[in-house]
Write a protein that holds these residues in place. Structure first.
Motif, PDB file in Angstrom:
ATOM      1  N   ASN A  18       0.763  -1.367  -0.048  1.00 39.04           N
ATOM      2  CA  ASN A  18      -0.019   0.078  -0.057  1.00 39.04           C
ATOM      3  C   ASN A  18       0.850   1.170   0.014  1.00 39.04           C
ATOM      4  OD1 ASN A  18       0.911   0.421   2.535  1.00 39.04           O
ATOM      5  ND2 ASN A  18      -1.152  -0.108   3.560  1.00 39.04           N
ATOM      6  N   SER A  19       0.374   2.427   0.092  1.00 38.51           N
ATOM      7  CA  SER A  19       1.118   3.852  -0.083  1.00 38.51           C
ATOM      8  C   SER A  19       2.003   3.864   1.136  1.00 38.51           C
ATOM      9  CB  SER A  19       0.168   4.974  -0.273  1.00 38.51           C
ATOM     10  OG  SER A  19      -0.663   4.925   0.922  1.00 38.51           O
ATOM     11  N   HIS A  20       1.987   3.188   2.256  1.00 46.05           N
ATOM     12  CA  HIS A  20       2.787   3.282   3.420  1.00 46.05           C
ATOM     13  C   HIS A  20       3.956   2.202   3.443  1.00 46.05           C
ATOM     14  CE1 HIS A  20       0.096   6.466   5.174  1.00 46.05           C
ATOM     15  NE2 HIS A  20      -0.826   5.523   4.896  1.00 46.05           N
ATOM     16  N   GLY A  21       3.894   1.293   2.399  1.00 46.21           N
ATOM     17  CA  GLY A  21       4.893   0.289   1.958  1.00 46.21           C
ATOM     18  C   GLY A  21       4.568  -1.112   3.091  1.00 46.21           C
ATOM     19  N   TYR A  22       3.235  -0.955   3.169  1.00 42.66           N
ATOM     20  CA  TYR A  22       2.826  -2.224   4.009  1.00 42.66           C
ATOM     21  C   TYR A  22       2.406  -3.411   2.917  1.00 42.66           C
ATOM     22  CZ  TYR A  22       3.568  -0.732   8.917  1.00 42.66           C
ATOM     23  OH  TYR A  22       4.245  -0.417   9.867  1.00 42.66           O
ATOM     24  N   ILE A  23       2.586  -4.574   3.354  1.00 42.41           N
ATOM     25  CA  ILE A  23       2.036  -5.495   2.435  1.00 42.41           C
ATOM     26  C   ILE A  23       0.647  -5.703   2.489  1.00 42.41           C
ATOM     27  CG2 ILE A  23       2.460  -8.135   1.982  1.00 42.41           C
ATOM     28  CD1 ILE A  23       5.163  -8.017   3.004  1.00 42.41           C
ATOM     29  N   VAL A  24      -0.035  -6.042   1.427  1.00 45.03           N
ATOM     30  CA  VAL A  24      -1.626  -6.065   1.338  1.00 45.03           C
ATOM     31  C   VAL A  24      -1.769  -7.506   0.568  1.00 45.03           C
ATOM     32  CG1 VAL A  24      -3.493  -5.304   0.160  1.00 45.03           C
ATOM     33  CG2 VAL A  24      -1.597  -3.672   0.835  1.00 45.03           C
ATOM     34  N   PRO A  25      -2.528  -8.290   1.270  1.00 40.80           N
ATOM     35  CA  PRO A  25      -3.448  -8.049   2.698  1.00 40.80           C
ATOM     36  C   PRO A  25      -2.485  -8.047   3.808  1.00 40.80           C
ATOM     37  CG  PRO A  25      -4.065 -10.169   1.749  1.00 40.80           C
ATOM     38  CD  PRO A  25      -3.167  -9.649   0.690  1.00 40.80           C
ATOM     39  N   GLY A  26      -1.448  -8.808   3.648  1.00 38.45           N
ATOM     40  CA  GLY A  26      -0.368  -9.028   4.877  1.00 38.45           C
ATOM     41  C   GLY A  26      -0.808  -9.254   6.006  1.00 38.45           C
ATOM     42  N   LEU A  27      -0.156  -8.825   7.095  1.00 35.23           N
ATOM     43  CA  LEU A  27      -0.522  -9.204   8.386  1.00 35.23           C
ATOM     44  C   LEU A  27      -0.247  -7.960   9.480  1.00 35.23           C
ATOM     45  CD1 LEU A  27       2.096  -9.672   9.760  1.00 35.23           C
ATOM     46  CD2 LEU A  27       1.930 -11.808   9.071  1.00 35.23           C
ATOM     47  N   GLY A  28      -0.131  -6.874   8.887  1.00 34.74           N
ATOM     48  CA  GLY A  28       0.373  -5.712   9.646  1.00 34.74           C
ATOM     49  C   GLY A  28       1.914  -5.404  10.008  1.00 34.74           C
ATOM     50  N   ASP A  29       2.068  -5.110  11.084  1.00 30.73           N
ATOM     51  CA  ASP A  29       3.529  -4.943  11.449  1.00 30.73           C
ATOM     52  C   ASP A  29       4.014  -6.243  12.207  1.00 30.73           C
ATOM     53  OD1 ASP A  29       5.927  -2.403  12.062  1.00 30.73           O
ATOM     54  OD2 ASP A  29       5.981  -4.238  13.334  1.00 30.73           O
ATOM     55  N   ALA A  30       4.570  -7.001  11.381  1.00 31.77           N
ATOM     56  CA  ALA A  30       4.961  -8.211  12.139  1.00 31.77           C
ATOM     57  C   ALA A  30       5.724  -8.108  13.545  1.00 31.77           C
ATOM     58  CB  ALA A  30       6.133  -9.029  11.361  1.00 31.77           C
ATOM     59  N   GLY A  31       6.843  -7.136  13.655  1.00 32.61           N
ATOM     60  CA  GLY A  31       7.451  -6.975  14.817  1.00 32.61           C
ATOM     61  C   GLY A  31       6.538  -6.609  15.939  1.00 32.61           C
ATOM     62  N   ASP A  32       5.800  -5.777  15.706  1.00 28.40           N
ATOM     63  CA  ASP A  32       4.541  -5.142  16.818  1.00 28.40           C
ATOM     64  C   ASP A  32       3.847  -6.633  17.307  1.00 28.40           C
ATOM     65  OD1 ASP A  32       5.467  -2.828  17.171  1.00 28.40           O
ATOM     66  OD2 ASP A  32       4.278  -1.960  15.546  1.00 28.40           O
ATOM     67  N   ARG A  33       3.436  -7.313  16.335  1.00 23.55           N
ATOM     68  CA  ARG A  33       2.440  -8.294  16.712  1.00 23.55           C
ATOM     69  C   ARG A  33       3.277  -9.502  17.266  1.00 23.55           C
ATOM     70  NH1 ARG A  33      -2.046 -10.039  12.532  1.00 23.55           N
ATOM     71  NH2 ARG A  33      -2.976 -10.815  14.177  1.00 23.55           N
ATOM     72  N   ILE A  34       4.529  -9.544  16.908  1.00 26.56           N
ATOM     73  CA  ILE A  34       5.376 -10.608  17.885  1.00 26.56           C
ATOM     74  C   ILE A  34       5.463 -10.119  19.181  1.00 26.56           C
ATOM     75  CG2 ILE A  34       7.610 -11.798  17.889  1.00 26.56           C
ATOM     76  CD1 ILE A  34       7.369 -11.912  14.781  1.00 26.56           C
ATOM     77  N   PHE A  35       5.822  -9.225  19.432  1.00 26.60           N
ATOM     78  CA  PHE A  35       6.269  -8.613  20.617  1.00 26.60           C
ATOM     79  C   PHE A  35       5.233  -8.035  21.374  1.00 26.60           C
ATOM     80  CE2 PHE A  35      10.300  -9.223  18.283  1.00 26.60           C
ATOM     81  CZ  PHE A  35      10.756 -10.184  19.073  1.00 26.60           C
ATOM     82  N   GLY A  36       4.101  -7.830  20.839  1.00 24.02           N
ATOM     83  CA  GLY A  36       2.719  -7.152  21.657  1.00 24.02           C
ATOM     84  C   GLY A  36       2.895  -5.696  21.804  1.00 24.02           C
ATOM     85  N   THR A  37       3.680  -4.940  21.037  1.00 19.01           N
ATOM     86  CA  THR A  37       3.948  -3.569  21.184  1.00 19.01           C
ATOM     87  C   THR A  37       2.716  -2.640  20.162  1.00 19.01           C
ATOM     88  OG1 THR A  37       5.778  -3.854  19.378  1.00 19.01           O
ATOM     89  CG2 THR A  37       6.216  -3.736  21.827  1.00 19.01           C
ATOM     90  N   LEU A  38       1.957  -3.182  19.782  1.00 23.36           N
ATOM     91  CA  LEU A  38       0.719  -2.500  18.998  1.00 23.36           C
ATOM     92  C   LEU A  38       0.145  -1.392  19.889  1.00 23.36           C
ATOM     93  CD1 LEU A  38      -1.046  -5.430  17.647  1.00 23.36           C
ATOM     94  CD2 LEU A  38       0.156  -3.844  16.420  1.00 23.36           C
TER      95      LEU A  38
END
Ligand SMILES: O=P(O)(O)OC[C@H]1O[C@H](OP(=O)(O)OP(=O)(O)O)[C@H](O)[C@@H]1O
Ligand SMILES: O=c1cc[nH]c(=O)[nH]1
Ligand SMILES: [Mg+2]
Length: 208
Positions: A188-208
């Motif tokens: 997408n326009s922010h460089g995130y993968i579509v559909p993807g899974l969001g920010d992998a680091g934040d989801r692995i480390f619970g820092t959302l």
């Protein structure tokens, strides 16, 4: 140029679906990243050099095989750390180096903040770990750094890859075999993968 190896497996795809779900909790997310990493480890090591020796079973002599290549895992912090445990289940003797990199949110360019790699990687099979291959900037920079430190046989293991990232890595590092569980539609326009899974680091480390 090596074609990407995308892994088609019904249960891996089922796990990808769980990773994609916004509602998936952090412990389930971590566990599935580890499971898919073991799966990628099996794929990434199917061409290791081997040697044979003769042993005695309780019944007879047998010729058995062992891997000759040394394997070095290089997770790209943070998200790549989530893949180490699962990889080590399959490759318990692997050495582990670390590359710290984050993507600048405005420029999307990788910023390196840590690099600790084992000496003598020249003859090793080096596997770079990052669950997300998006623009390919982080992976391209990581591969360049590892080559400058002597690595010659390098693979890149990702869980989700975007076509843009694959193209970038292949153009800069055509010798590197890329493995991905799935290839997604794009960015997408922010460089995130579509559909993807969001920010992998934040989801692995619970820092959302
Ligand atoms: O292919 P690229 O466009 O370079 O994007 C992929 C990179 O972005 C994420 O890292 P992030 O910057 O979110 O750092 P983190 O792992 O610490 O969250 C991801 O883990 C990759 O390293
Ligand atoms: O979709 C993306 C892109 C980069 N990094 C992530 O963690 N996710
Ligand atoms: Mg992140």
């Amino acid at each position: 140029m090596k074609p990407i190896r995308e892994i088609h497996h019904p249960l891996a795809l089922e796990k990808i679906g769980q990773l994609r779900e916004h509602a998936t909790d952090v412990s389930t997310f971590r566990r599935i990243v580890a499971e898919l990493s073991t799966f990628l480890a099996i794929e990434c090591t199917d061409d290791l050099a081997t040697e044979t020796r003769t042993i005695q079973t309780p019944i007879a002599q047998a010729t058995v095989v062992r891997a000759r290549d040394e394997v070095v895992l290089i997770p790209i912090l943070r998200a790549g750390l989530g893949m180490v445990e699962g990889m080590l289940l399959w490759i318990p003797s692997a050495k582990v180096g670390h590359l710290g990199m984050y993507r600048d949110p405005d420029t999307l360019m990788p910023v390196e903040y840590y690099a600790n790699t084992p000496a003598g990687m020249n003859d090793s099979v080096v596997i770079v770990l990052d669950p997300m291959l998006a623009t390919g900037g982080s992976a391209t920079a990581a591969l360049g750094l590892l080559k400058a430190r002597g690595a010659k046989h390098i693979k890149l293991a990702s869980i989700i890859a975007a076509p843009e990232g694959i193209a970038k890595v292949q153009s800069h590092h055509p010798d590197v075999q890329i493995y991905a569980v799935v290839v997604d539609e794009g960015l997408n326009s922010h460089g995130y993968i579509v559909p993807g899974l969001g920010d992998a680091g934040d989801r692995i480390f619970g820092t959302l």
